[in-house]
Write an enzyme that holds these catalytic residues in place. Structure first.
Site, short mmCIF file in Angstrom:
data_model
loop_
_atom_site.label_atom_id
_atom_site.label_comp_id
_atom_site.label_asym_id
_atom_site.label_seq_id
_atom_site.Cartn_x
_atom_site.Cartn_y
_atom_site.Cartn_z
N CYS A 1 -57.41 34.14 71.55
CA CYS A 1 -58.04 33.52 72.72
C CYS A 1 -57.01 32.64 73.41
CB CYS A 1 -59.21 32.69 72.29
SG CYS A 1 -58.77 31.55 71.00
N CYS B 1 -55.95 29.57 71.67
CA CYS B 1 -54.96 29.68 70.60
C CYS B 1 -53.57 29.39 71.17
CB CYS B 1 -54.93 31.08 70.02
SG CYS B 1 -56.50 31.70 69.50
N ASP C 1 -49.33 62.06 97.35
CA ASP C 1 -49.01 61.17 98.45
C ASP C 1 -47.68 61.65 99.02
OD1 ASP C 1 -48.94 58.73 99.99
OD2 ASP C 1 -47.38 58.08 98.59
N ASP D 1 -46.81 56.66 94.55
CA ASP D 1 -45.74 55.79 94.06
C ASP D 1 -46.22 54.38 93.78
OD1 ASP D 1 -46.10 55.46 96.69
OD2 ASP D 1 -43.99 55.57 97.28
N ASP E 1 -51.40 53.39 96.71
CA ASP E 1 -52.18 54.50 96.13
C ASP E 1 -53.04 54.02 94.97
OD1 ASP E 1 -50.83 56.35 97.82
OD2 ASP E 1 -49.11 56.26 96.46
#
Lengths: 117, 749
Positions: free
Chosen positions: B19, B22, B435, B634, B638
Site C-alpha cells: 500500500c 508502506c 494508422d 504509434d 491512437d
C-alpha cells in the site's frame, strides 16, 4: 464374485469421498503469513485459512527438484511465481475478498487452496 | 541533487509492501538510518533507491525490522540464478538417470527372460524361491529408484489429493503386490493366473524416470530467450568521474553519469549521446538486422552493441529502469500467463486422477466378471495399465510450454507480447486497422521534390526558403530546414517574419519580400503560379504537399513535402494480406493524401480525416460486426483505439509508456514486425493445439485401450510396460514439440 464386486463399489465410493467430498482440515493463519514447503509432490500446508481484507504473504520453500514444482500459479489472481530451489520464494498476494483461491503447479499436480474468511 | 564522492547509490527490491502507506513507512525508516542521505521508493516497481554511506545489510535489516523484506538488486544475480538453476537441473538429471539405469538394469533382463527364455509363471517350489528373491530385489530397486513416487503418492493421499505419483505408485504397487500374492499364497489363485509382473514394475519405474530426465533437459531449452536477453547485459561500465575514466560495476552506475563506449562494446545502460557518433547494433532488442547510426542527441539503449565509433553518453535509465530490464520482466511475466485455450485442460487435469482411479477399478471389475480365464491376471494387467497410462501431466504442460517458447521467440524478433491471452487473440485477428502516420509512413515529413522556375537556381532559393521557415513552428517547416542543413546551405536571419494562418509565411531579406506557402497565399499576393499548376496537381495525387515560393513578385520555386512510406511497408502489407487479414488504413490527413498512400501500399479500405475518437468508433463498429480487430498505431493519439481493439499493437520506439500500455509492442519500427507477430502467434496456437491433441490422445484414447476395449474385437490388451513407455513419452512429446517452435521463422510464413 459378488464380494469382489461389492468391494469394488466400496472402493469407488471411498475414492469419491476421499478426494472430492472430504473437506480436509484447514490450517489457520490469522497473521496472513504462511510458510509452505514444496516437497514430495505436495504443498504443506495445502489448505490454508487466512483473513480476508488483508494482504497475504506466502513463503514457499522448495525442496522438490521435480520440474513440476518449478512454478506456482494462482489462477484466480493471475499471479505466478517461479520457485527457486533453496531460495526464499515470497509471493505477496493482494488483499483477498472472502472466498476460495486455488494455487497449483503448471501441471496441476501440486495443489493447494487458500480460504479467505 | 548532488552527491559527494563517498556516497553510493544502492537499490533494493522491497517485498511485502502493498500500500502507499508502506512507502512512507519504509522511506521514513531508511531515512532515520545514520549516513543515509536520500531515499526514494518506486512503489510500482517495489524498488527503493538509497543514497548514502551505509552498509547494505544495515539497510536490509532496517526494512526487515518494520515488517518487510529487502533484497539488494543486482543485474548479475539474475544470471547467477539461471546458472544455479542450470546446475540444479543437471544434478537432478543425473539423479534421474541413475534411477533409470538401476530400474532398467533389472527390468530389461527380466523382460527379455520372460519373452525369450522362460515363462514368468510359478508352478514349482524352486520357481517360487527364485521369484521370491527376484521380487525382493525388485522391491529394493523400486524403493531405490522410485522412492520419490511412493513418498509423493503418500503425501498427496494424506492431503486428500491425487497426482501423477499416485498413479505410478498404485500401478507399480499393484503389479508388485499381485506378484507377491502369487508367490506367497499361490493356492488362492487358479494355476493359469500364477504369473508374476516384477518386470513391469521395474520397467515402468525406469521408463518414467527416463521420461522425466529427458523432460528436465528439454525444459532447460525452453527458457532460452530469457537467458539470451539477460546475457545481453553488460557487467561493467566505463564512467567518467572527476575527469577520470573508471571501469565500474554496472550496479554502481548512477543517473546522469557520463559513460564512454568504444567500438565493439556493449552499452551498459540507457542514455543520450553527448559526444561522438557511431552505428549501433540493436538487433537483439528490436529484431532489426541493420545497425542504426547514432549521433549527438540520439537515444541509446542498454544491451545494444556499439559498432564503429567511440561515443560518450549520459545515463538516463539505470538498473531495473533500463529498456532491457523492462523487456526481460515483461517477457518473464508473459511467459507465465496462460491463454484461455489452456483453461479447459486445466479443468480436466484437475479432476483427472481420481476419475482414472475409478476407471481402473471399473476395468478390473469388468475383467473379473466378464473376462476370459485367468480373469484375475487380465484384471491386474488392465488396472495397472490404466493407472500408468493416464498421467495427465502432458495435458497440464501442453499450454505453458508452447507459450513460453512462443513469447520468447517473439521477444527475439523484437516483439513484446504482454500475455498469453494477447498471443491467442492475435492468431484470430480478421481485421487490422493501421494508422498511417508513423506506422505505414515514417511520420517525419521530408522534402521530396524541388522545382525551380524563372531561371532560378536551387543554391540561391533553398537557403532563402530555409531562412524564412526557420522562424516557423509548422512541422513542414522543419522538413525544409532539415533539407537545407543536409545540403549544407547556410541559414540567415529574416526580418518582418509573419505567419499567415492556413496559408504560409512571409518575411523580408535584403529588401526583398519572401513568400512561401500554398496556392491561396500566392493568390492573396497576386503571384501567378499557373505554369506550375499541372505539376502541383500531379504531386498532390502522389500524396505530396506542394508549396510555392515567390521572391519579390516573381514565382520562383515549388517544393513538395511528403511523409515517405517506410521502405518495407509495402512488402509487409502484402504479407499481412496473404494471411487473409483485412487491412484498413486510418489517417487524420486529407482525402487526396490518404487515397494516394493507400493506393501506393495496396490497401483498398481507408478512411481519411479521422480524429482519435473516430479511430475508437471504427474499432467498435467493426467489433460489433463480429470482426476480431487488431489496431496498430504509434502510441499516443491512437491510445483509445489501441485499448479498445482485441489486440493493440504499438509501434514503439521502446518507450516505457508504449511498452506498458499495449498488448503487443513492436520494437522495430517496421510493419514486418506486425506480420511476424501474427505469424508467431498463429504458430504458437497451432503448437498448443498439437500439444493438447497429443496429450488427449495419450490420455483419452490410451485409457480405454488400456482398460481393454479392443480385446473383445482384436484380442489387444496393452502391456503395462508399453503404458509406462507411453506415459514417459507423453510429457516428452509435448515438451519437444514446444521446443520445435524455437526453429520457427516468421518471415517464411
Amino acid at each position: 464374485m459378488l464380494l469382489i464386486n461389492i468391494l469394488g463399489a466400496v472402493l469407488i465410493v471411498a475414492i469419491v469421498w476421499w478426494f472430492w467430498l472430504y473437506k480436509p482440515k484447514q490450517v489457520e493463519f490469522s497473521d496472513n503469513q504462511v510458510d509452505i514447503i514444496v516437497n514430495d509432490g505436495v504443498y504443506q500446508p495445502s489448505n490454508i485459512q487466512v483473513k480476508a481484507g488483508k494482504e497475504v504473504q506466502l513463503r514457499f520453500e522448495r525442496i522438490d527438484a521435480a520440474p513440476c514444482a518449478e512454478m506456482v500459479i494462482f489462477p484466480e489472481l493471475d499471479i505466478s511465481k517461479e520457485l527457486k530451489m533453496g531460495k526464499d520464494n515470497r509471493v505477496i498476494l493482494p488483499t483477498l475478498k472472502k472466498g476460495e483461491y486455488n494455487f497449483h503447479c503448471q501441471m496441476q499436480m501440486y495443489k493447494g487452496k487458500l480460504i479467505a474468511i | 541533487m548532488s552527491r559527494n564522492n563517498s556516497t553510493t547509490n544502492q537499490n533494493f527490491i522491497i517485498e511485502g509492501a502493498s500500500c502507499a502507506s508502506c512507502v512512507s513507512k519504509i522511506e521514513k525508516a531508511l531515512n532515520d538510518v545514520p549516513g543515509v542521505e536520500l531515499v526514494e521508493m518506486n512503489f510500482a516497481q517495489r524498488i527503493v533507491s538509497v543514497d548514502g554511506k551505509v552498509d547494505s545489510s544495515t539497510l536490509i535489516k532496517t526494512v526487515q525490522n518494520i515488517g518487510y523484506d529487502a533484497k539488494l538488486m543486482s543485474n548479475e544475480s539474475e544470471q547467477d540464478a539461471l546458472d544455479e538453476k542450470a546446475q540444479a537441473d543437471e544434478a537432478h538429471y543425473k539423479k534421474l538417470m541413475r534411477n533409470v539405469y538401476m530400474a532398467l538394469g533389472l527390468g530389461v533382463p527380466l523382460m527379455l527372460y520372460g519373452l525369450f527364455i522362460g515363462d514368468m509363471s510359478v508352478n514349482s517350489s524352486t520357481q517360487r524361491i527364485v521369484w521370491l528373491i527376484v521380487g525382493l530385489v525388485t522391491l529394493g530397486v523400486m524403493v531405490a529408484s522410485g522412492k520419490h513416487f511412493y513418498v509423493g503418492a503418500w503425501q498427496s493421499f494424506k492431503n486428500h489429493s491425487a497426482n501423477m505419483d499416485t498413479l505410478i505408485a498404485l500401478g507399480t504397487g499393484t503389479a508388485w503386490a499381485y506378484s507377491m500374492i502369487v508367490l506367497i499364497a499361490p493356492n488362492m489363485l487358479p494355476e493359469v493366473a500364477r504369473h508374476v509382473y516384477f518386470e513391469a514394475s521395474a520397467m515402468i519405474i525406469g521408463l518414467i524416470n527416463l521420461g522425466l530426465a529427458f523432460e528436465v533437459k528439454a525444459r532447460g531449452r525452453t527458457s532460452e530467450a530469457i537467458k539470451r536477453l539477460i546475457g545481453l547485459q553488460a557487467k561493467t561500465a566505463r564512467v567518467i568521474r572527476d575527469g577520470q575514466e573508471l571501469d565500474i560495476d554496472i550496479e554502481q552506475v548512477q543517473l546522469d553519469d557520463m559513460i564512454r563506449v568504444r567500438p565493439g562494446e556493449k552499452l551498459p545502460v540507457d542514455g543520450e549521446i553527448t559526444e561522438g557518433k557511431s552505428t549501433v547494433d540493436e538487433s537483439m532488442l528490436t529484431g532489426e538486422p541493420m545497425p542504426v547510426s547514432k549521433k549527438v542527441g540520439d537515444k541509446v539503449v542498454a544491451g545494444s552493441l556499439n559498432k564503429t565509433g567511440s561515443m560518450l553518453f549520459r545515463a538516463t535509465h539505470v538498473g531495473k529502469d533500463t529498456t532491457l530490464s523492462h523487456i526481460i520482466n515483461m517477457v518473464k511475466r508473459a511467459q507465465n500467463s496462460k491463454p484461455s485455450i489452456g483453461r479447459l485442460a486445466d479443468v480436466i487435469s484437475g479432476y483427472f486422477v481420481p476419475i482414472v482411479m475409478i476407471l481402473a477399478v471399473l476395468a478390473g471389475l469388468a475383467w473379473l466378471n466378464f473376462g476370459p480365464q485367468p480373469s484375475i491376471a487380465y484384471a491386474i494387467a488392465a488396472v495397472t495399465t490404466v493407472l500408468i497410462i493416464a498421467c495427465p501431466c502432458a495435458l497440464g504442460l501442453a499450454t505453458p510450454m508452447s507459450v513460453m517458447v512462443g513469447i520468447g521467440k517473439a521477444a527475439e524478433a523484437g516483439i513484446l507480447i504482454r500475455n498469453g491471452e494477447a498471443l491467442q487473440t492475435a492468431s484470430k485477428i480478421t481485421t487490422m486497422i493501421l494508422d498511417k502516420t508513423g506506422t505505414i509512413t515514417q511520420g517525419q515529413p521530408k522534402v521530396t521534390d524541388v522545382l525551380m522556375y524563372n531561371q532560378q537556381t536551387e543554391d540561391k532559393i533553398i537557403p532563402l526558403i530555409a531562412s524564412l521557415e526557420n522562424g516557423s513552428e509548422h512541422p513542414l517547416a522543419e522538413s525544409i530546414v532539415n533539407y537545407a542543413k543536409e545540403q549544407a546551405y547556410s541559414i540567415s536571419q529574416v526580418s518582418e517574419f509573419d505567419a499567415i494562418t492556413g496559408k504560409g509565411v512571409k518575411g523580408m531579406f535584403n529588401n526583398q519580400r519572401l513568400l512561401f506557402g500554398n496556392a491561396a497565399l500566392m493568390q492573396q499576393f497576386d503571384i501567378d503560379v499557373s505554369e506550375a499548376s499541372d505539376k502541383a496537381q500531379a504531386l498532390a495525387g502522389d500524396a505530396k504537399t506542394p508549396m510555392y515560393f515567390a521572391l519579390g513578385d516573381t514565382f520562383s520555386a515549388m517544393v513538395a513535402v511528403a511523409d515517405p512510406i517506410k521502405s518495407d511497408s509495402i512488402a509487409a502489407i502484402k504479407r499481412l494480406q496473404k494471411k487473409g487479414v483485412h487491412l484498413v488504413m486510418l489517417t487524420g490527413d486529407n482525402e487526396a493524401t490518404a487515397k494516394a498512400v493507400a493506393k501506393r501500399v495496396g490497401i483498398d479500405d481507408y478512411i481519411a480525416q479521422v480524429l482519435p475518437q473516430d479511430k475508437l468508433d471504427e474499432v467498435l463498429k467493426r467489433q460489433d460486426r463480429g470482426e476480431v480487430v487488431g489496431m496498430t498505431g504509434d502510441g499516443i493519439n491512437d491510445a483509445p483505439a489501441l485499448a479498445q481493439a482485441d489486440v493493440g499493437f504499438a509501434i514503439g520506439t521502446g518507450t516505457d509508456v508504449a511498452i506498458e500500455s499495449a498488448d503487443v509492442t513492436l520494437m522495430r519500427g517496421s510493419l514486418h514486425g506486425l506480420a511476424d507477430a501474427l505469424a508467431i502467434s498463429q504458430a504458437t496456437i497451432r503448437n498448443i493445439k498439437q500439444n493438447l491433441v497429443g496429450a488427449f490422445v495419450y490420455n483419452v484414447a490410451g485409457i480405454p485401450i488400456a482398460a481393454g476395449v479392443l480385446y473383445p474385437f482384436f484380442g489387444i490388451l496393452l502391456n503395462p510396460i508399453v503404458a509406462g513407455a507411453a506415459m514417459a513419452m507423453s510429457s516428452l512429446t509435448v515438451v519437444s514439440n514446444a521446443n520445435r517452435l524455437r526453429l520457427f521463422k516468421p518471415q517464411n510464413h
